[in-house]
Design an enzyme around this catalytic site. Structure first.
Site, PDB file in Angstrom:
ATOM      1  N   SER A  76       0.967  -1.195  -0.048  1.00  0.00           N
ATOM      2  CA  SER A  76       0.095   0.079  -0.106  1.00  0.00           C
ATOM      3  C   SER A  76       0.850   1.184   0.052  1.00  0.00           C
ATOM      4  CB  SER A  76      -0.568   0.088   1.494  1.00  0.00           C
ATOM      5  OG  SER A  76      -1.761  -1.224   1.286  1.00  0.00           O
TER       6      SER A  76
ATOM      7  N   HIS B  28      -0.653  -2.280  -7.283  1.00  0.00           N
ATOM      8  CA  HIS B  28      -1.589  -2.014  -6.174  1.00  0.00           C
ATOM      9  C   HIS B  28      -2.974  -2.175  -6.531  1.00  0.00           C
ATOM     10  CE1 HIS B  28      -2.585   1.057  -2.939  1.00  0.00           C
ATOM     11  NE2 HIS B  28      -2.792  -0.263  -2.386  1.00  0.00           N
TER      12      HIS B  28
ATOM     13  N   GLU C 187      -3.040   0.671  -9.298  1.00  0.00           N
ATOM     14  CA  GLU C 187      -2.002   1.508  -9.414  1.00  0.00           C
ATOM     15  C   GLU C 187      -0.786   0.776  -9.755  1.00  0.00           C
ATOM     16  OE1 GLU C 187      -1.584   5.439  -6.485  1.00  0.00           O
ATOM     17  OE2 GLU C 187      -1.668   3.485  -5.364  1.00  0.00           O
TER      18      GLU C 187
ATOM     19  N   ASN D  33      -3.143   6.337  -1.410  1.00  0.00           N
ATOM     20  CA  ASN D  33      -2.882   6.386  -0.079  1.00  0.00           C
ATOM     21  C   ASN D  33      -2.365   7.635   0.393  1.00  0.00           C
ATOM     22  OD1 ASN D  33      -4.442   4.058   0.840  1.00  0.00           O
ATOM     23  ND2 ASN D  33      -2.561   2.859   0.184  1.00  0.00           N
TER      24      ASN D  33
HETATM   25  N1  CAA Z   1     -15.295  -8.702  -1.810  1.00  0.00           N
HETATM   26  C1  CAA Z   1     -15.859  -9.046  -2.831  1.00  0.00           C
HETATM   27  N2  CAA Z   1     -16.858  -8.318  -3.524  1.00  0.00           N
HETATM   28  C2  CAA Z   1     -17.801  -7.714  -2.666  1.00  0.00           C
HETATM   29  C3  CAA Z   1     -17.085  -7.329  -1.109  1.00  0.00           C
HETATM   30  C4  CAA Z   1     -16.300  -7.970  -0.634  1.00  0.00           C
HETATM   31  N3  CAA Z   1     -15.622  -7.772   0.115  1.00  0.00           N
HETATM   32  N4  CAA Z   1     -18.274  -6.540  -0.722  1.00  0.00           N
HETATM   33  C5  CAA Z   1     -19.203  -6.212  -1.736  1.00  0.00           C
HETATM   34  N5  CAA Z   1     -18.630  -6.804  -2.978  1.00  0.00           N
HETATM   35  C6  CAA Z   1     -19.490  -7.042  -4.186  1.00  0.00           C
HETATM   36  C7  CAA Z   1     -21.079  -7.446  -3.824  1.00  0.00           C
HETATM   37  O1  CAA Z   1     -21.040  -8.959  -4.108  1.00  0.00           O
HETATM   38  C8  CAA Z   1     -21.695  -6.946  -5.071  1.00  0.00           C
HETATM   39  O2  CAA Z   1     -21.284  -7.366  -6.225  1.00  0.00           O
HETATM   40  P1  CAA Z   1     -22.328  -7.503  -7.437  1.00  0.00           P
HETATM   41  O3  CAA Z   1     -22.894  -6.344  -7.748  1.00  0.00           O
HETATM   42  O4  CAA Z   1     -21.840  -8.275  -8.665  1.00  0.00           O
HETATM   43  O5  CAA Z   1     -23.593  -8.517  -6.794  1.00  0.00           O
HETATM   44  C9  CAA Z   1     -21.030  -5.284  -5.158  1.00  0.00           C
HETATM   45  O6  CAA Z   1     -19.669  -5.473  -4.504  1.00  0.00           O
HETATM   46  C10 CAA Z   1     -21.941  -4.226  -4.419  1.00  0.00           C
HETATM   47  O7  CAA Z   1     -22.039  -4.804  -2.955  1.00  0.00           O
HETATM   48  P2  CAA Z   1     -23.275  -4.434  -2.143  1.00  0.00           P
HETATM   49  O8  CAA Z   1     -24.452  -4.174  -2.855  1.00  0.00           O
HETATM   50  O9  CAA Z   1     -23.513  -5.529  -1.024  1.00  0.00           O
HETATM   51  O10 CAA Z   1     -22.564  -3.251  -1.323  1.00  0.00           O
HETATM   52  P3  CAA Z   1     -22.402  -1.729  -1.483  1.00  0.00           P
HETATM   53  O11 CAA Z   1     -23.267  -1.263  -3.004  1.00  0.00           O
HETATM   54  O12 CAA Z   1     -22.453  -0.962  -0.330  1.00  0.00           O
HETATM   55  O13 CAA Z   1     -20.894  -1.727  -2.063  1.00  0.00           O
HETATM   56  C11 CAA Z   1     -18.434  -1.661  -1.988  1.00  0.00           C
HETATM   57  C12 CAA Z   1     -19.818  -2.345  -1.348  1.00  0.00           C
HETATM   58  C13 CAA Z   1     -18.118  -2.052  -3.365  1.00  0.00           C
HETATM   59  C14 CAA Z   1     -17.376  -2.138  -0.756  1.00  0.00           C
HETATM   60  C15 CAA Z   1     -18.742  -0.121  -1.482  1.00  0.00           C
HETATM   61  O14 CAA Z   1     -19.186   0.100  -0.278  1.00  0.00           O
HETATM   62  C16 CAA Z   1     -17.419   0.639  -1.874  1.00  0.00           C
HETATM   63  O15 CAA Z   1     -17.027   0.989  -2.964  1.00  0.00           O
HETATM   64  N6  CAA Z   1     -16.669   1.000  -0.576  1.00  0.00           N
HETATM   65  C17 CAA Z   1     -15.438   1.784  -0.585  1.00  0.00           C
HETATM   66  C18 CAA Z   1     -14.355   0.815  -0.904  1.00  0.00           C
HETATM   67  C19 CAA Z   1     -13.175   1.589  -0.935  1.00  0.00           C
HETATM   68  O16 CAA Z   1     -13.031   2.874  -1.032  1.00  0.00           O
HETATM   69  N7  CAA Z   1     -12.029   0.718  -1.436  1.00  0.00           N
HETATM   70  C20 CAA Z   1     -10.669   1.274  -1.487  1.00  0.00           C
HETATM   71  C21 CAA Z   1     -10.047   1.143  -0.124  1.00  0.00           C
HETATM   72  S1  CAA Z   1      -8.333   1.768  -0.220  1.00  0.00           S
HETATM   73  C22 CAA Z   1      -7.499   0.635  -0.749  1.00  0.00           C
HETATM   74  O17 CAA Z   1      -7.754  -0.463  -1.141  1.00  0.00           O
HETATM   75  C23 CAA Z   1      -5.894   0.974  -0.836  1.00  0.00           C
HETATM   76  C24 CAA Z   1      -5.055   0.544   0.395  1.00  0.00           C
HETATM   77  O18 CAA Z   1      -3.865   0.307  -0.018  1.00  0.00           O
HETATM   78  C25 CAA Z   1      -5.494   0.554   1.615  1.00  0.00           C
HETATM   79  P1  NAD Z   2      -4.169  -9.653   5.549  1.00  0.00           P
HETATM   80  O1  NAD Z   2      -3.724  -9.503   7.112  1.00  0.00           O
HETATM   81  O2  NAD Z   2      -5.687  -9.920   5.414  1.00  0.00           O
HETATM   82  O3  NAD Z   2      -3.632 -10.906   5.016  1.00  0.00           O
HETATM   83  C1  NAD Z   2      -2.110 -11.184   4.926  1.00  0.00           C
HETATM   84  C2  NAD Z   2      -1.959 -12.524   4.528  1.00  0.00           C
HETATM   85  O4  NAD Z   2      -0.343 -12.892   4.340  1.00  0.00           O
HETATM   86  C3  NAD Z   2      -2.256 -13.435   5.865  1.00  0.00           C
HETATM   87  O5  NAD Z   2      -3.007 -14.477   5.326  1.00  0.00           O
HETATM   88  C4  NAD Z   2      -0.914 -14.311   6.418  1.00  0.00           C
HETATM   89  O6  NAD Z   2      -0.869 -15.541   7.009  1.00  0.00           O
HETATM   90  C5  NAD Z   2      -0.017 -14.063   4.888  1.00  0.00           C
HETATM   91  N1  NAD Z   2       1.389 -14.056   5.081  1.00  0.00           N
HETATM   92  C6  NAD Z   2       2.286 -13.207   6.277  1.00  0.00           C
HETATM   93  N2  NAD Z   2       3.400 -13.403   5.856  1.00  0.00           N
HETATM   94  C7  NAD Z   2       3.476 -14.421   4.868  1.00  0.00           C
HETATM   95  C8  NAD Z   2       4.759 -15.043   4.291  1.00  0.00           C
HETATM   96  N3  NAD Z   2       5.741 -14.727   4.781  1.00  0.00           N
HETATM   97  N4  NAD Z   2       4.301 -15.951   3.357  1.00  0.00           N
HETATM   98  C9  NAD Z   2       3.106 -16.125   3.022  1.00  0.00           C
HETATM   99  N5  NAD Z   2       2.012 -15.608   3.548  1.00  0.00           N
HETATM  100  C10 NAD Z   2       2.356 -14.728   4.469  1.00  0.00           C
HETATM  101  O7  NAD Z   2      -3.505  -8.353   4.853  1.00  0.00           O
HETATM  102  P2  NAD Z   2      -4.391  -7.556   3.478  1.00  0.00           P
HETATM  103  O8  NAD Z   2      -5.340  -6.572   3.955  1.00  0.00           O
HETATM  104  O9  NAD Z   2      -4.782  -8.659   2.459  1.00  0.00           O
HETATM  105  O10 NAD Z   2      -2.958  -6.992   3.033  1.00  0.00           O
HETATM  106  C11 NAD Z   2      -1.934  -7.526   2.248  1.00  0.00           C
HETATM  107  C12 NAD Z   2      -1.124  -6.389   1.648  1.00  0.00           C
HETATM  108  O11 NAD Z   2      -2.016  -5.712   0.531  1.00  0.00           O
HETATM  109  C13 NAD Z   2      -0.466  -5.518   2.605  1.00  0.00           C
HETATM  110  O12 NAD Z   2       0.780  -5.071   1.957  1.00  0.00           O
HETATM  111  C14 NAD Z   2      -1.495  -4.244   2.462  1.00  0.00           C
HETATM  112  O13 NAD Z   2      -0.891  -3.131   2.918  1.00  0.00           O
HETATM  113  C15 NAD Z   2      -1.891  -4.219   0.994  1.00  0.00           C
HETATM  114  N6  NAD Z   2      -3.251  -3.726   0.668  1.00  0.00           N
HETATM  115  C16 NAD Z   2      -4.079  -3.835   1.610  1.00  0.00           C
HETATM  116  C17 NAD Z   2      -5.250  -3.283   1.328  1.00  0.00           C
HETATM  117  C18 NAD Z   2      -6.587  -3.253   2.062  1.00  0.00           C
HETATM  118  O14 NAD Z   2      -7.370  -2.642   2.129  1.00  0.00           O
HETATM  119  N7  NAD Z   2      -6.590  -4.060   3.243  1.00  0.00           N
HETATM  120  C19 NAD Z   2      -5.536  -2.546   0.211  1.00  0.00           C
HETATM  121  C20 NAD Z   2      -4.551  -2.623  -0.762  1.00  0.00           C
HETATM  122  C21 NAD Z   2      -3.310  -3.078  -0.470  1.00  0.00           C
END
Ligand code: CAA
Ligand code: NAD
Length: 283
Positions: free
Chosen positions: A119, A140, A152, A190
């Site tokens: 991330s 990403h 990304e 992020n």
């Molecule tokens: N895994 C897989 N599919 C999922 C899911 C999950 N956890 N949650 C929901 N879905 C799917 C559902 O199955 C549904 O699919 P279909 O339309 O094909 O049936 C679709 O998503 C819509 O689901 P819902 O109607 O139940 O729910 P919703 O309309 O509220 O949408 C959501 C759910 C898509 C998660 C929406 O709430 C959303 O876009 N949230 C924001 C997500 C976001 O910002 N993500 C970025 C996070 S940051 C990141 O990823 C980067 C990082 O490094 C941290």
């Molecule tokens: P998570 O905690 O759900 O899963 C991590 C998994 O990795 C666990 O099942 C653990 O057992 C496994 N693991 C740890 N060390 C390992 C190793 N050496 N070999 C094999 N498996 C190992 O974490 P996550 O949320 O899936 O995040 C995974 C990566 O993706 C991180 O780098 C995170 O920053 C990135 N990421 C997360 C998100 C998010 O929304 N959670 C979005 C984009 C990117």
């Protein structure tokens, strides 16, 4: 370069989603986790989502069967020995990631591309830990991977144009939209998202409003699909904290200091949805 066999390392919420998308796009994929239980949970989640898609008429039974056939589980990193592309999605920790990359460097064929779903961590440093830095890249995905269109693609300074182009073409094959990003802390997604989440946690910490009302402000006031505290729980509070630390260390600017309440929650083991408790309860 043609990619036939893929491995995804880490069967958590991101790795399982990434493996699902590859299998549904016609690629053979091995999903690896060091923890047998985590692997079982990851594969069960994929099967459940495929079944739900069939029930909703979005996938045929044949497509479901083919996707399942292309997906295999693994707990041994040596299974990467015939892979053309490996995507690492383990915990957001530089030491853990570089150890995985050093092992992969020894195990995988010389032509293989090694990608990371980090991330925020520097791709350049991960690339430098291998003997093939020009074949290391950031890929990403966003959470939930099967739904979100963006990937990304982050170039380390060592990444070759050939590696970039192969990953860009693969992203399009997965029916996702690539954006090219350079290797800065938090990349683009992020760097913009996480300070907003951190600020929402500060607002809660300082008593500006309740958890529910802070989320309502952003959902109903700004049309965000999830409020920032719900989204933090969804991402994982440990991951949010790691990302804020990378931004804080990387830029040396106090505007990125992680909120003390976020640190406290992580110390308490309240990691959000995946642990059953975060800003909300999921029990
Ligand atoms: N895994 C897989 N599919 C999922 C899911 C999950 N956890 N949650 C929901 N879905 C799917 C559902 O199955 C549904 O699919 P279909 O339309 O094909 O049936 C679709 O998503 C819509 O689901 P819902 O109607 O139940 O729910 P919703 O309309 O509220 O949408 C959501 C759910 C898509 C998660 C929406 O709430 C959303 O876009 N949230 C924001 C997500 C976001 O910002 N993500 C970025 C996070 S940051 C990141 O990823 C980067 C990082 O490094 C941290
Ligand atoms: P998570 O905690 O759900 O899963 C991590 C998994 O990795 C666990 O099942 C653990 O057992 C496994 N693991 C740890 N060390 C390992 C190793 N050496 N070999 C094999 N498996 C190992 O974490 P996550 O949320 O899936 O995040 C995974 C990566 O993706 C991180 O780098 C995170 O920053 C990135 N990421 C997360 C998100 C998010 O929304 N959670 C979005 C984009 C990117």
């Amino acid at each position: 370069m043609s990619i036939n066999q893929v491995m995804v390392i880490g069967a958590g919420q991101m790795g399982a989603g990434i493996a699902q998308v590859f299998a549904q796009s016609g690629l053979k994929v091995k999903l690896n986790d060091m923890n047998e239980e985590a692997l079982k949970k990851g594969i069960a989640g994929i099967e459940k989502r495929l079944q739900r898609a069939v029930d909703k008429g979005k996938l045929t039974a044949d497509e479901q069967a083919n996707a399942k056939e292309r997906l295999t589980g693994s707990t041994d990193l040596n299974d990467a020995s015939d892979c053309d592309l490996v995507i690492e999605a383990v915990v957001e920790n530089m030491d853990v990631k570089t150890k995985v990359f050093q092992s992969l460097d020894e195990i995988t064929p010389a032509h293989a591309i090694l990608a990371t779903n980090t991330s925020s961590l520097p791709i350049t440093e991960i690339a430098a830990s291998t003997s093939r830095p020009s074949q290391v890249i950031g890929m990403h995905f966003m959470n939930p991977v099967p739904v979100m269109k963006l990937v990304e693609i982050i170039r380390a300074i060592q990444t070759s144009d050939e590696t970039y182009q192969t990953i860009e073409a693969m992203t399009e094959k997965l029916n996702k939209t690539p954006v090219e990003v350079n290797d800065f802390p938090g990349f683009a997604a992020n760097r913009i998202l996480m300070p907003m989440i951190n600020e929402a946690i500060f607002a809660l910490h300082e008593g500006v409003a309740s958890v529910e009302d802070i989320d309502k402000v952003m959902k109903l006031g700004m049309n965000h699909p999830m409020g920032p505290l719900t989204l933090a729980d969804f991402i994982g509070l440990d991951t949010c904290l790691y990302i804020m630390e990378v931004l804080h260390d990387g830029f040396g600017d106090s505007k990125y200091r992680p909120c003390p309440l976020l640190r406290q929650y992580v110390k308490a083991g309240w990691l959000g949805k995946k642990s059953g408790r975060g800003f909300y309860s999921y029990e």
